[in-house]
Design a protein around this motif. Structure first.
Motif, PDB file in Angstrom:
ATOM      1  N   ARG A 155      13.112  -0.070  -2.342  1.00 46.34           N
ATOM      2  CA  ARG A 155      12.085  -0.007  -2.824  1.00 46.34           C
ATOM      3  C   ARG A 155      11.301   0.949  -2.569  1.00 46.34           C
ATOM      4  O   ARG A 155      10.321   1.302  -2.885  1.00 46.34           O
ATOM      5  CB  ARG A 155      11.334  -1.021  -2.289  1.00 46.34           C
ATOM      6  CG  ARG A 155      10.107  -2.089  -2.700  1.00 46.34           C
ATOM      7  CD  ARG A 155       9.426  -3.059  -1.493  1.00 46.34           C
ATOM      8  NE  ARG A 155       9.033  -2.580  -0.340  1.00 46.34           N
ATOM      9  CZ  ARG A 155       8.448  -3.563   0.629  1.00 46.34           C
ATOM     10  NH1 ARG A 155       9.326  -4.930   0.331  1.00 46.34           N
ATOM     11  NH2 ARG A 155       8.715  -3.281   1.454  1.00 46.34           N
ATOM     12  N   ALA A 156      10.752   1.555  -1.503  1.00 44.24           N
ATOM     13  CA  ALA A 156       9.946   3.188  -1.781  1.00 44.24           C
ATOM     14  C   ALA A 156      11.114   4.397  -2.757  1.00 44.24           C
ATOM     15  O   ALA A 156      10.072   4.603  -3.090  1.00 44.24           O
ATOM     16  CB  ALA A 156      10.530   3.929  -0.094  1.00 44.24           C
ATOM     17  N   VAL A 162      10.125   4.567  -6.858  1.00 46.64           N
ATOM     18  CA  VAL A 162       9.303   5.187  -7.339  1.00 46.64           C
ATOM     19  C   VAL A 162       9.756   6.593  -7.461  1.00 46.64           C
ATOM     20  O   VAL A 162       8.137   7.113  -7.597  1.00 46.64           O
ATOM     21  CB  VAL A 162       7.728   4.644  -6.653  1.00 46.64           C
ATOM     22  CG1 VAL A 162       7.288   3.341  -7.032  1.00 46.64           C
ATOM     23  CG2 VAL A 162       7.590   4.743  -5.214  1.00 46.64           C
ATOM     24  N   LEU A 197       2.859  -0.013 -10.289  1.00 44.59           N
ATOM     25  CA  LEU A 197       2.283   1.922 -11.287  1.00 44.59           C
ATOM     26  C   LEU A 197       3.440   1.886 -12.555  1.00 44.59           C
ATOM     27  O   LEU A 197       3.077   3.138 -13.377  1.00 44.59           O
ATOM     28  CB  LEU A 197       3.877   2.885 -10.263  1.00 44.59           C
ATOM     29  CG  LEU A 197       3.661   3.184  -8.988  1.00 44.59           C
ATOM     30  CD1 LEU A 197       4.193   3.906  -8.326  1.00 44.59           C
ATOM     31  CD2 LEU A 197       1.981   2.820  -8.536  1.00 44.59           C
ATOM     32  N   TYR A 240       0.502  -1.252   0.742  1.00 47.74           N
ATOM     33  CA  TYR A 240      -0.001  -0.164  -0.308  1.00 47.74           C
ATOM     34  C   TYR A 240       0.937   1.342   0.174  1.00 47.74           C
ATOM     35  O   TYR A 240       0.540   2.341  -1.093  1.00 47.74           O
ATOM     36  CB  TYR A 240      -1.164   0.040   1.429  1.00 47.74           C
ATOM     37  CG  TYR A 240      -1.957  -0.796   1.251  1.00 47.74           C
ATOM     38  CD1 TYR A 240      -3.110  -0.707   0.261  1.00 47.74           C
ATOM     39  CD2 TYR A 240      -2.553  -2.258   2.183  1.00 47.74           C
ATOM     40  CE1 TYR A 240      -4.476  -1.784  -0.006  1.00 47.74           C
ATOM     41  CE2 TYR A 240      -2.995  -2.281   2.231  1.00 47.74           C
ATOM     42  CZ  TYR A 240      -4.718  -2.867   0.576  1.00 47.74           C
ATOM     43  OH  TYR A 240      -5.394  -3.315   0.712  1.00 47.74           O
ATOM     44  N   ALA A 241       2.033   1.478   0.464  1.00 52.57           N
ATOM     45  CA  ALA A 241       2.997   2.673   1.585  1.00 52.57           C
ATOM     46  C   ALA A 241       3.264   2.741  -0.399  1.00 52.57           C
ATOM     47  O   ALA A 241       4.161   4.011  -0.290  1.00 52.57           O
ATOM     48  CB  ALA A 241       3.621   2.362   2.066  1.00 52.57           C
ATOM     49  N   LEU A 242       3.420   1.664  -1.619  1.00 55.75           N
ATOM     50  CA  LEU A 242       4.494   1.850  -2.540  1.00 55.75           C
ATOM     51  C   LEU A 242       2.821   2.719  -3.786  1.00 55.75           C
ATOM     52  O   LEU A 242       3.559   3.095  -5.041  1.00 55.75           O
ATOM     53  CB  LEU A 242       4.912   0.815  -3.110  1.00 55.75           C
ATOM     54  CG  LEU A 242       5.618   0.546  -2.536  1.00 55.75           C
ATOM     55  CD1 LEU A 242       6.227  -1.174  -2.959  1.00 55.75           C
ATOM     56  CD2 LEU A 242       7.363   1.255  -2.983  1.00 55.75           C
ATOM     57  N   GLY A 243       2.065   2.509  -3.372  1.00 51.34           N
ATOM     58  CA  GLY A 243       0.713   3.305  -4.159  1.00 51.34           C
ATOM     59  C   GLY A 243       0.068   2.405  -5.310  1.00 51.34           C
ATOM     60  O   GLY A 243      -0.313   2.503  -5.894  1.00 51.34           O
ATOM     61  N   GLY A 276       7.136  -1.590  -6.732  1.00 43.91           N
ATOM     62  CA  GLY A 276       6.842   0.076  -7.296  1.00 43.91           C
ATOM     63  C   GLY A 276       6.412   0.126  -8.538  1.00 43.91           C
ATOM     64  O   GLY A 276       5.460   0.618  -9.330  1.00 43.91           O
ATOM     65  N   LYS A 294      -4.340  -5.143  -6.611  1.00 38.02           N
ATOM     66  CA  LYS A 294      -2.653  -4.841  -6.817  1.00 38.02           C
ATOM     67  C   LYS A 294      -1.940  -5.674  -5.460  1.00 38.02           C
ATOM     68  O   LYS A 294      -1.211  -7.052  -5.680  1.00 38.02           O
ATOM     69  CB  LYS A 294      -1.868  -3.920  -7.174  1.00 38.02           C
ATOM     70  CG  LYS A 294      -2.548  -3.015  -8.307  1.00 38.02           C
ATOM     71  CD  LYS A 294      -1.730  -4.194  -9.495  1.00 38.02           C
ATOM     72  CE  LYS A 294      -2.035  -3.325 -11.208  1.00 38.02           C
ATOM     73  NZ  LYS A 294      -1.758  -2.304 -11.265  1.00 38.02           N
ATOM     74  N   LYS A 337       1.884   6.847  -3.501  1.00 43.35           N
ATOM     75  CA  LYS A 337       2.530   7.074  -5.009  1.00 43.35           C
ATOM     76  C   LYS A 337       3.762   7.961  -4.830  1.00 43.35           C
ATOM     77  O   LYS A 337       5.241   8.328  -4.865  1.00 43.35           O
ATOM     78  CB  LYS A 337       2.362   7.311  -5.980  1.00 43.35           C
ATOM     79  CG  LYS A 337       1.838   6.178  -6.536  1.00 43.35           C
ATOM     80  CD  LYS A 337       1.264   6.801  -8.383  1.00 43.35           C
ATOM     81  CE  LYS A 337       0.131   6.005  -8.024  1.00 43.35           C
ATOM     82  NZ  LYS A 337      -0.463   6.021  -9.336  1.00 43.35           N
TER      83      LYS A 337
END
Lengths: 319, 293
Positions: free
Chosen positions: B192-193, B196, B147, A206-209, B143, A214, B120
């Protein structure tokens, strides 16, 4: 330190002579319980062994009369007619057909229910819906068979005539009924497996959007795959072994066809119709039942082993 | 007993007279903040779970390209507060945020704001390293793939380099992330954070599960990352806040009269140096000097 010495000297705490380190009794009760527990575990093992042995002995006697090749690859199944023919493929295909149609219903419905329950449903909804789904698993299969024959078959035949060519019997309808019956197995076990996936993995996604879908499909589902596959394997075993529904709703004519509209006889239905009380032991018909039973057992066993291998290979282990 | 004898008492004595809970307006930004660009403006924010407030009436501004630390004892609502900044609290049933929370001047809780879009831009790293049970590459690529970004491989490499992990993992990108050490896992979570291209990274006690060496690496990383990103970190480790942050907010637990419910309050917010050497509030002084908490 001084205070402790003072207490020690007065003998109040900690200085009494050491007590015996030997057990005060022989603890027979505990040993008896341990034995009882082991005995209970042995019951299942012994039962399985006994079933395998009692299947194998008549099966060996069957194969002393009918060549293995004729049995496994023959396409004419008429074991109780004269002249008898022992090609098992038509009933194997009958089983595969009802199982296939059943799984086509049960896998998507079961998995989507599980995703809904574990990722979308609010706790209140889940508390109601999950037990209701599980109740479905408790309905006697004979009731489901009658439901398939009396309600499902005419209804489906009206909407999709190709599904029921010899009313009211149809491999497809029997399969669908089996599928509905095993949805709870897949939904319930997969839901448990998905809910066991640590919340931290969901949060990370969730924190990655990631959207809810998904998160469910890319994180939770793959992480829960071993439980999901286990549920599908268990459900498939139920579908292959299901007798009452196919006996009632699939018809009784051996038919080498995967056509959902045709009437078929499955391996279990053959055993169910043939193994009546007045069958004489030692006859070829008697041995045939066991040969079919052994094949059924072997098929589910192979499927289980393959599934376990697949899961070991593709599962995602999280700690 | 001997522990406090050598400590200078003057600062605490100077502040001892004051016990007002309310944060003075000048604390909201801290000193010398005028020139900096505001990232978050938090105004009178209260967060409740099932009607029970967890933090009450928090107001503070967080600035771009800085490391902002939230410190305070357990249960003071640091994590609750940081989770408001990327709407992670939306995932908790019964959580409710009131007050105003602006991000680059836009209301984060506005009616048309989509939490997925918010996340995001505002990434997060959690207390326990939580890599996905996938390969190192797939973790960093998660990510960008979700996206639908382009140039996945370049992004992964860049993110792993940013997190100073590339040299350690470049030859084993297809290995499962769980085969790494805890510190590497946490740096992978940071990578990982980063992959994106977020604007802000929130870190909720990112080192609490790590040993001092791994912690040191992550702290160094934070200091370099603030050139490009803004970082908000929750920590219960005061030394960590002192080492890495530019600005520190100190929160404390407040009890109601019956002592049945408790919530967090902002006590003081200022430049980190000031919080640790010359805090304006006696409770901050007591906490950072290790006297309470």
């Amino acid at each position: 330190m001084q205070a402790r010495d003072a207490i020690g000297a007065s003998g109040a705490i900690g200085t009494s002579p050491p007590r015996s380190l030997e057990a005060p009794s022989r603890r027979y009760g505990e040993k008896a319980i341990q034995g009882l527990l082991a005995l209970c575990a042995i019951v299942s093992v012994a039962t399985t062994t006994a079933i395998v042995v009692s299947l194998l002995i008549p099966t060996l006697s069957f194969f002393s009369e009918v060549p293995v090749g004729d049995f496994l690859f023959g396409t004419d199944w008429a074991p109780t007619f004269a002249p008898a023919s022992f090609g098992v493929l038509p009933v194997v295909v009958g089983t595969l057909s009802t199982t296939l149609w059943g799984m086509l219903v049960a896998v998507p419905v079961g998995l989507l229910s599980a995703i809904y329950l574990s990722e979308y449903a609010r706790p209140g909804v889940r508390r109601v819906v999950k037990p209701v789904i599980e109740v479905l698993a408790g309905i006697p299969t004979v009731a489901i068979g009658i439901f398939a024959l009396i309600a499902l078959s005419p209804a489906i035949g009206k909407v999709l005539p190709f599904m029921v060519k010899v009313p009211p019997f149809s491999a497809g309808v029997a399969g669908i009924a089996i599928g509905l019956m095993i949805v709870p197995i897949i939904a319930s076990i997969s839901d448990d497996a998905m809910r066991a996936v640590p919340g931290g993995l969901r949060e990370a996604a969730y924190a990655l959007g990631a959207t809810r879908m998904k998160v469910a499909t890319r994180v939770v589902f793959p992480a829960a795959i071993s439980g999901v596959v286990a549920s599908v394997v268990l459900a498939t075993s139920r579908a292959i072994g299901e007798t009452m529904v196919v006996l009632l709703a699939a018809g009784a004519s051996p038919n080498l066809s995967l056509d959902p509209g045709s009437s078929v006889q499955t391996m279990t239905a053959f055993i169910g119709t043939t193994a009546t009380g007045d069958i004489a032991t030692g006859t070829i018909t008697y041995d045939t039942i066991f040969a079919v039973g052994t094949l059924l057992f072997a098929m589910t066993l192979v499927m289980n082993v393959v599934a376990i291998r697949l899961v070991r290979r593709y599962r995602e282990v999280y700690e | 007993m001997a522990r406090h004898e050598n400590r200078p008492e003057t600062a605490r004595e100077a502040a001892a007279g004051r016990a007002s809970i309310a944060v003075r307006p000048e604390f909201r930004q801290g000193a010398n903040a005028g020139a900096k660009e505001k990232m978050f403006e938090i105004e009178n924010v209260t967060v409740s779970y099932d009607g029970q407030p967890a933090v009450k009436d928090i107001s503070l501004d967080i600035f771009k390209n800085e490391v902002t630390a939230l410190i305070g004892p357990s249960g003071c609502g640091k994590s609750t507060l940081i989770r408001c900044l990327n709407r992670m609290n939306d995932l908790i049933l019964g959580a409710e945020v009131s007050g105003r929370l602006l991000y680059h001047g836009q209301d984060l809780y506005g009616p048309k704001v989509d939490p997925v879009q918010v996340r995001k831009m505002i990434g997060m790293v959690f207390q326990k390293p939580n890599p996905f049970p996938k390969s190192i590459f797939d973790n960093a690529a998660f990510g960008p793939r979700v996206l639908r970004m382009k140039d996945i491989e370049e992004r992964v490499e860049k993110a792993l380099r940013c997190a100073v992990l590339w040299d350690e993992v470049k030859d084993r990108l297809d290995q499962n992330a769980y085969e790494m050490s805890g510190g590497q896992q946490q740096r992978l979570c940071i990578a990982r954070a980063l992959a994106v291209d977020p604007d802000v990274i929130l870190m909720d006690e990112p080192c609490s599960a790590l040993d001092p060496i791994a912690t040191g690496k992550i702290e160094d990383l934070m200091v370099t990352l603030k050139e490009e990103f803004s970082i908000v970190i929750v920590t219960h480790n005061m030394q960590q806040a002192a080492r890495v942050s530019d600005r520190t907010a100190f929160l404390m637990v407040e009890l109601d009269a019956t002592e049945r419910s408790r919530w967090g309050r902002l006590v003081e917010y200022d430049e980190t140096e000031k919080i640790f050497t010359n805090p304006a509030d006696s409770r901050t002084e007591d906490y950072v000097s290790g006297k309470v908490g």
